[in-house]
Design a protein around this motif. Structure first.
Motif, mmCIF file in Angstrom:
data_model
loop_
_atom_site.group_PDB
_atom_site.id
_atom_site.type_symbol
_atom_site.label_atom_id
_atom_site.label_comp_id
_atom_site.label_asym_id
_atom_site.label_seq_id
_atom_site.Cartn_x
_atom_site.Cartn_y
_atom_site.Cartn_z
ATOM 1 N N LEU A 1 32.003 47.391 45.968
ATOM 2 C CA LEU A 1 32.636 46.362 46.383
ATOM 3 C C LEU A 1 33.974 46.687 46.535
ATOM 4 O O LEU A 1 34.696 47.177 45.466
ATOM 5 N N TRP A 2 34.621 46.377 47.642
ATOM 6 C CA TRP A 2 35.816 46.666 47.873
ATOM 7 C C TRP A 2 36.836 45.691 46.911
ATOM 8 O O TRP A 2 36.327 44.391 46.698
ATOM 9 N N HIS A 3 38.246 46.179 46.687
ATOM 10 C CA HIS A 3 38.876 45.088 45.852
ATOM 11 C C HIS A 3 39.138 44.013 46.809
ATOM 12 O O HIS A 3 39.222 43.826 48.115
ATOM 13 N N GLU A 4 39.038 42.594 46.219
ATOM 14 C CA GLU A 4 39.102 41.468 46.869
ATOM 15 C C GLU A 4 40.299 41.388 47.684
ATOM 16 O O GLU A 4 40.268 40.568 48.759
ATOM 17 N N GLU B 1 37.750 44.661 36.520
ATOM 18 C CA GLU B 1 37.916 46.141 36.958
ATOM 19 C C GLU B 1 38.676 46.414 38.391
ATOM 20 O O GLU B 1 38.948 47.537 38.660
ATOM 21 N N HIS B 2 39.034 45.291 39.198
ATOM 22 C CA HIS B 2 39.606 45.363 40.230
ATOM 23 C C HIS B 2 41.035 45.250 40.181
ATOM 24 O O HIS B 2 41.645 44.347 40.634
ATOM 25 N N ASN B 3 41.620 46.283 39.592
ATOM 26 C CA ASN B 3 43.025 46.251 39.253
ATOM 27 C C ASN B 3 43.886 46.908 40.215
ATOM 28 O O ASN B 3 43.240 47.229 41.337
ATOM 29 N N TYR C 1 42.407 50.396 41.111
ATOM 30 C CA TYR C 1 41.271 50.056 41.759
ATOM 31 C C TYR C 1 41.481 50.023 43.364
ATOM 32 O O TYR C 1 41.293 50.388 44.504
ATOM 33 N N LEU C 2 42.711 48.973 43.617
ATOM 34 C CA LEU C 2 42.993 48.481 44.609
ATOM 35 C C LEU C 2 43.662 49.873 45.424
ATOM 36 O O LEU C 2 43.378 49.991 46.645
ATOM 37 N N GLN C 3 44.368 50.705 44.875
ATOM 38 C CA GLN C 3 44.765 51.822 45.504
ATOM 39 C C GLN C 3 43.717 52.970 46.047
ATOM 40 O O GLN C 3 43.723 53.393 47.181
#
Length: 117
Positions: free
Chosen positions: A3-6, A100-102, A105-107
């Motif tokens: 799942l890509w970062h939103e 978890e999409h912090n 994770y975005l980077q």
């Protein structure tokens, strides 16, 4: 399977956006609970969060002119071959939807996306 970062959903190229829809549909259906290293965290949360994430993906698809099956807009729906949830308790929308999409994770997602495009 990822799942890509939103924050990247509106920036995803066509192939990744449509793939994200397929991924969400699979995870919401018969793939729910099937272990996979990159998405195991999803199963630690309510399936309603995955529904919320999927809505972001579908909103972007529709903005771009795609017509995903509207049944996916029902939180209980799990696809044509998987029985729907009898009841799915809504949970509050958080930002990000998955903790978890912090930033880290975005980077990671930005780097992976750059490698693929």
């Amino acid at each position: 399977m990822r799942l890509w970062h939103e924050a990247l959903i509106q920036k995803l190229p066509r192939q990744q956006l449509l793939g994200q829809h397929r991924e969400c549909a699979a995870l919401r259906g018969n793939g729910w609970g099937r272990k996979h290293a990159t998405v195991n965290y999803v199963f630690q949360h309510s399936p309603y969060k995955l529904f919320q994430f999927h809505m972001l993906v579908m909103d972007e698809m529709e903005r771009l002119g795609y017509h995903p099956d509207q049944n996916w807009r029902k939180p209980e729906y799990r696809g044509k071959t998987c029985p729907a949830y009898q009841e799915l308790t809504p949970c509050a929308l958080t930002k990000p939807i998955y903790p978890e999409h912090n930033a880290t994770y975005l980077q990671l997602c930005e780097r992976l996306l750059a490698e693929r495009t």
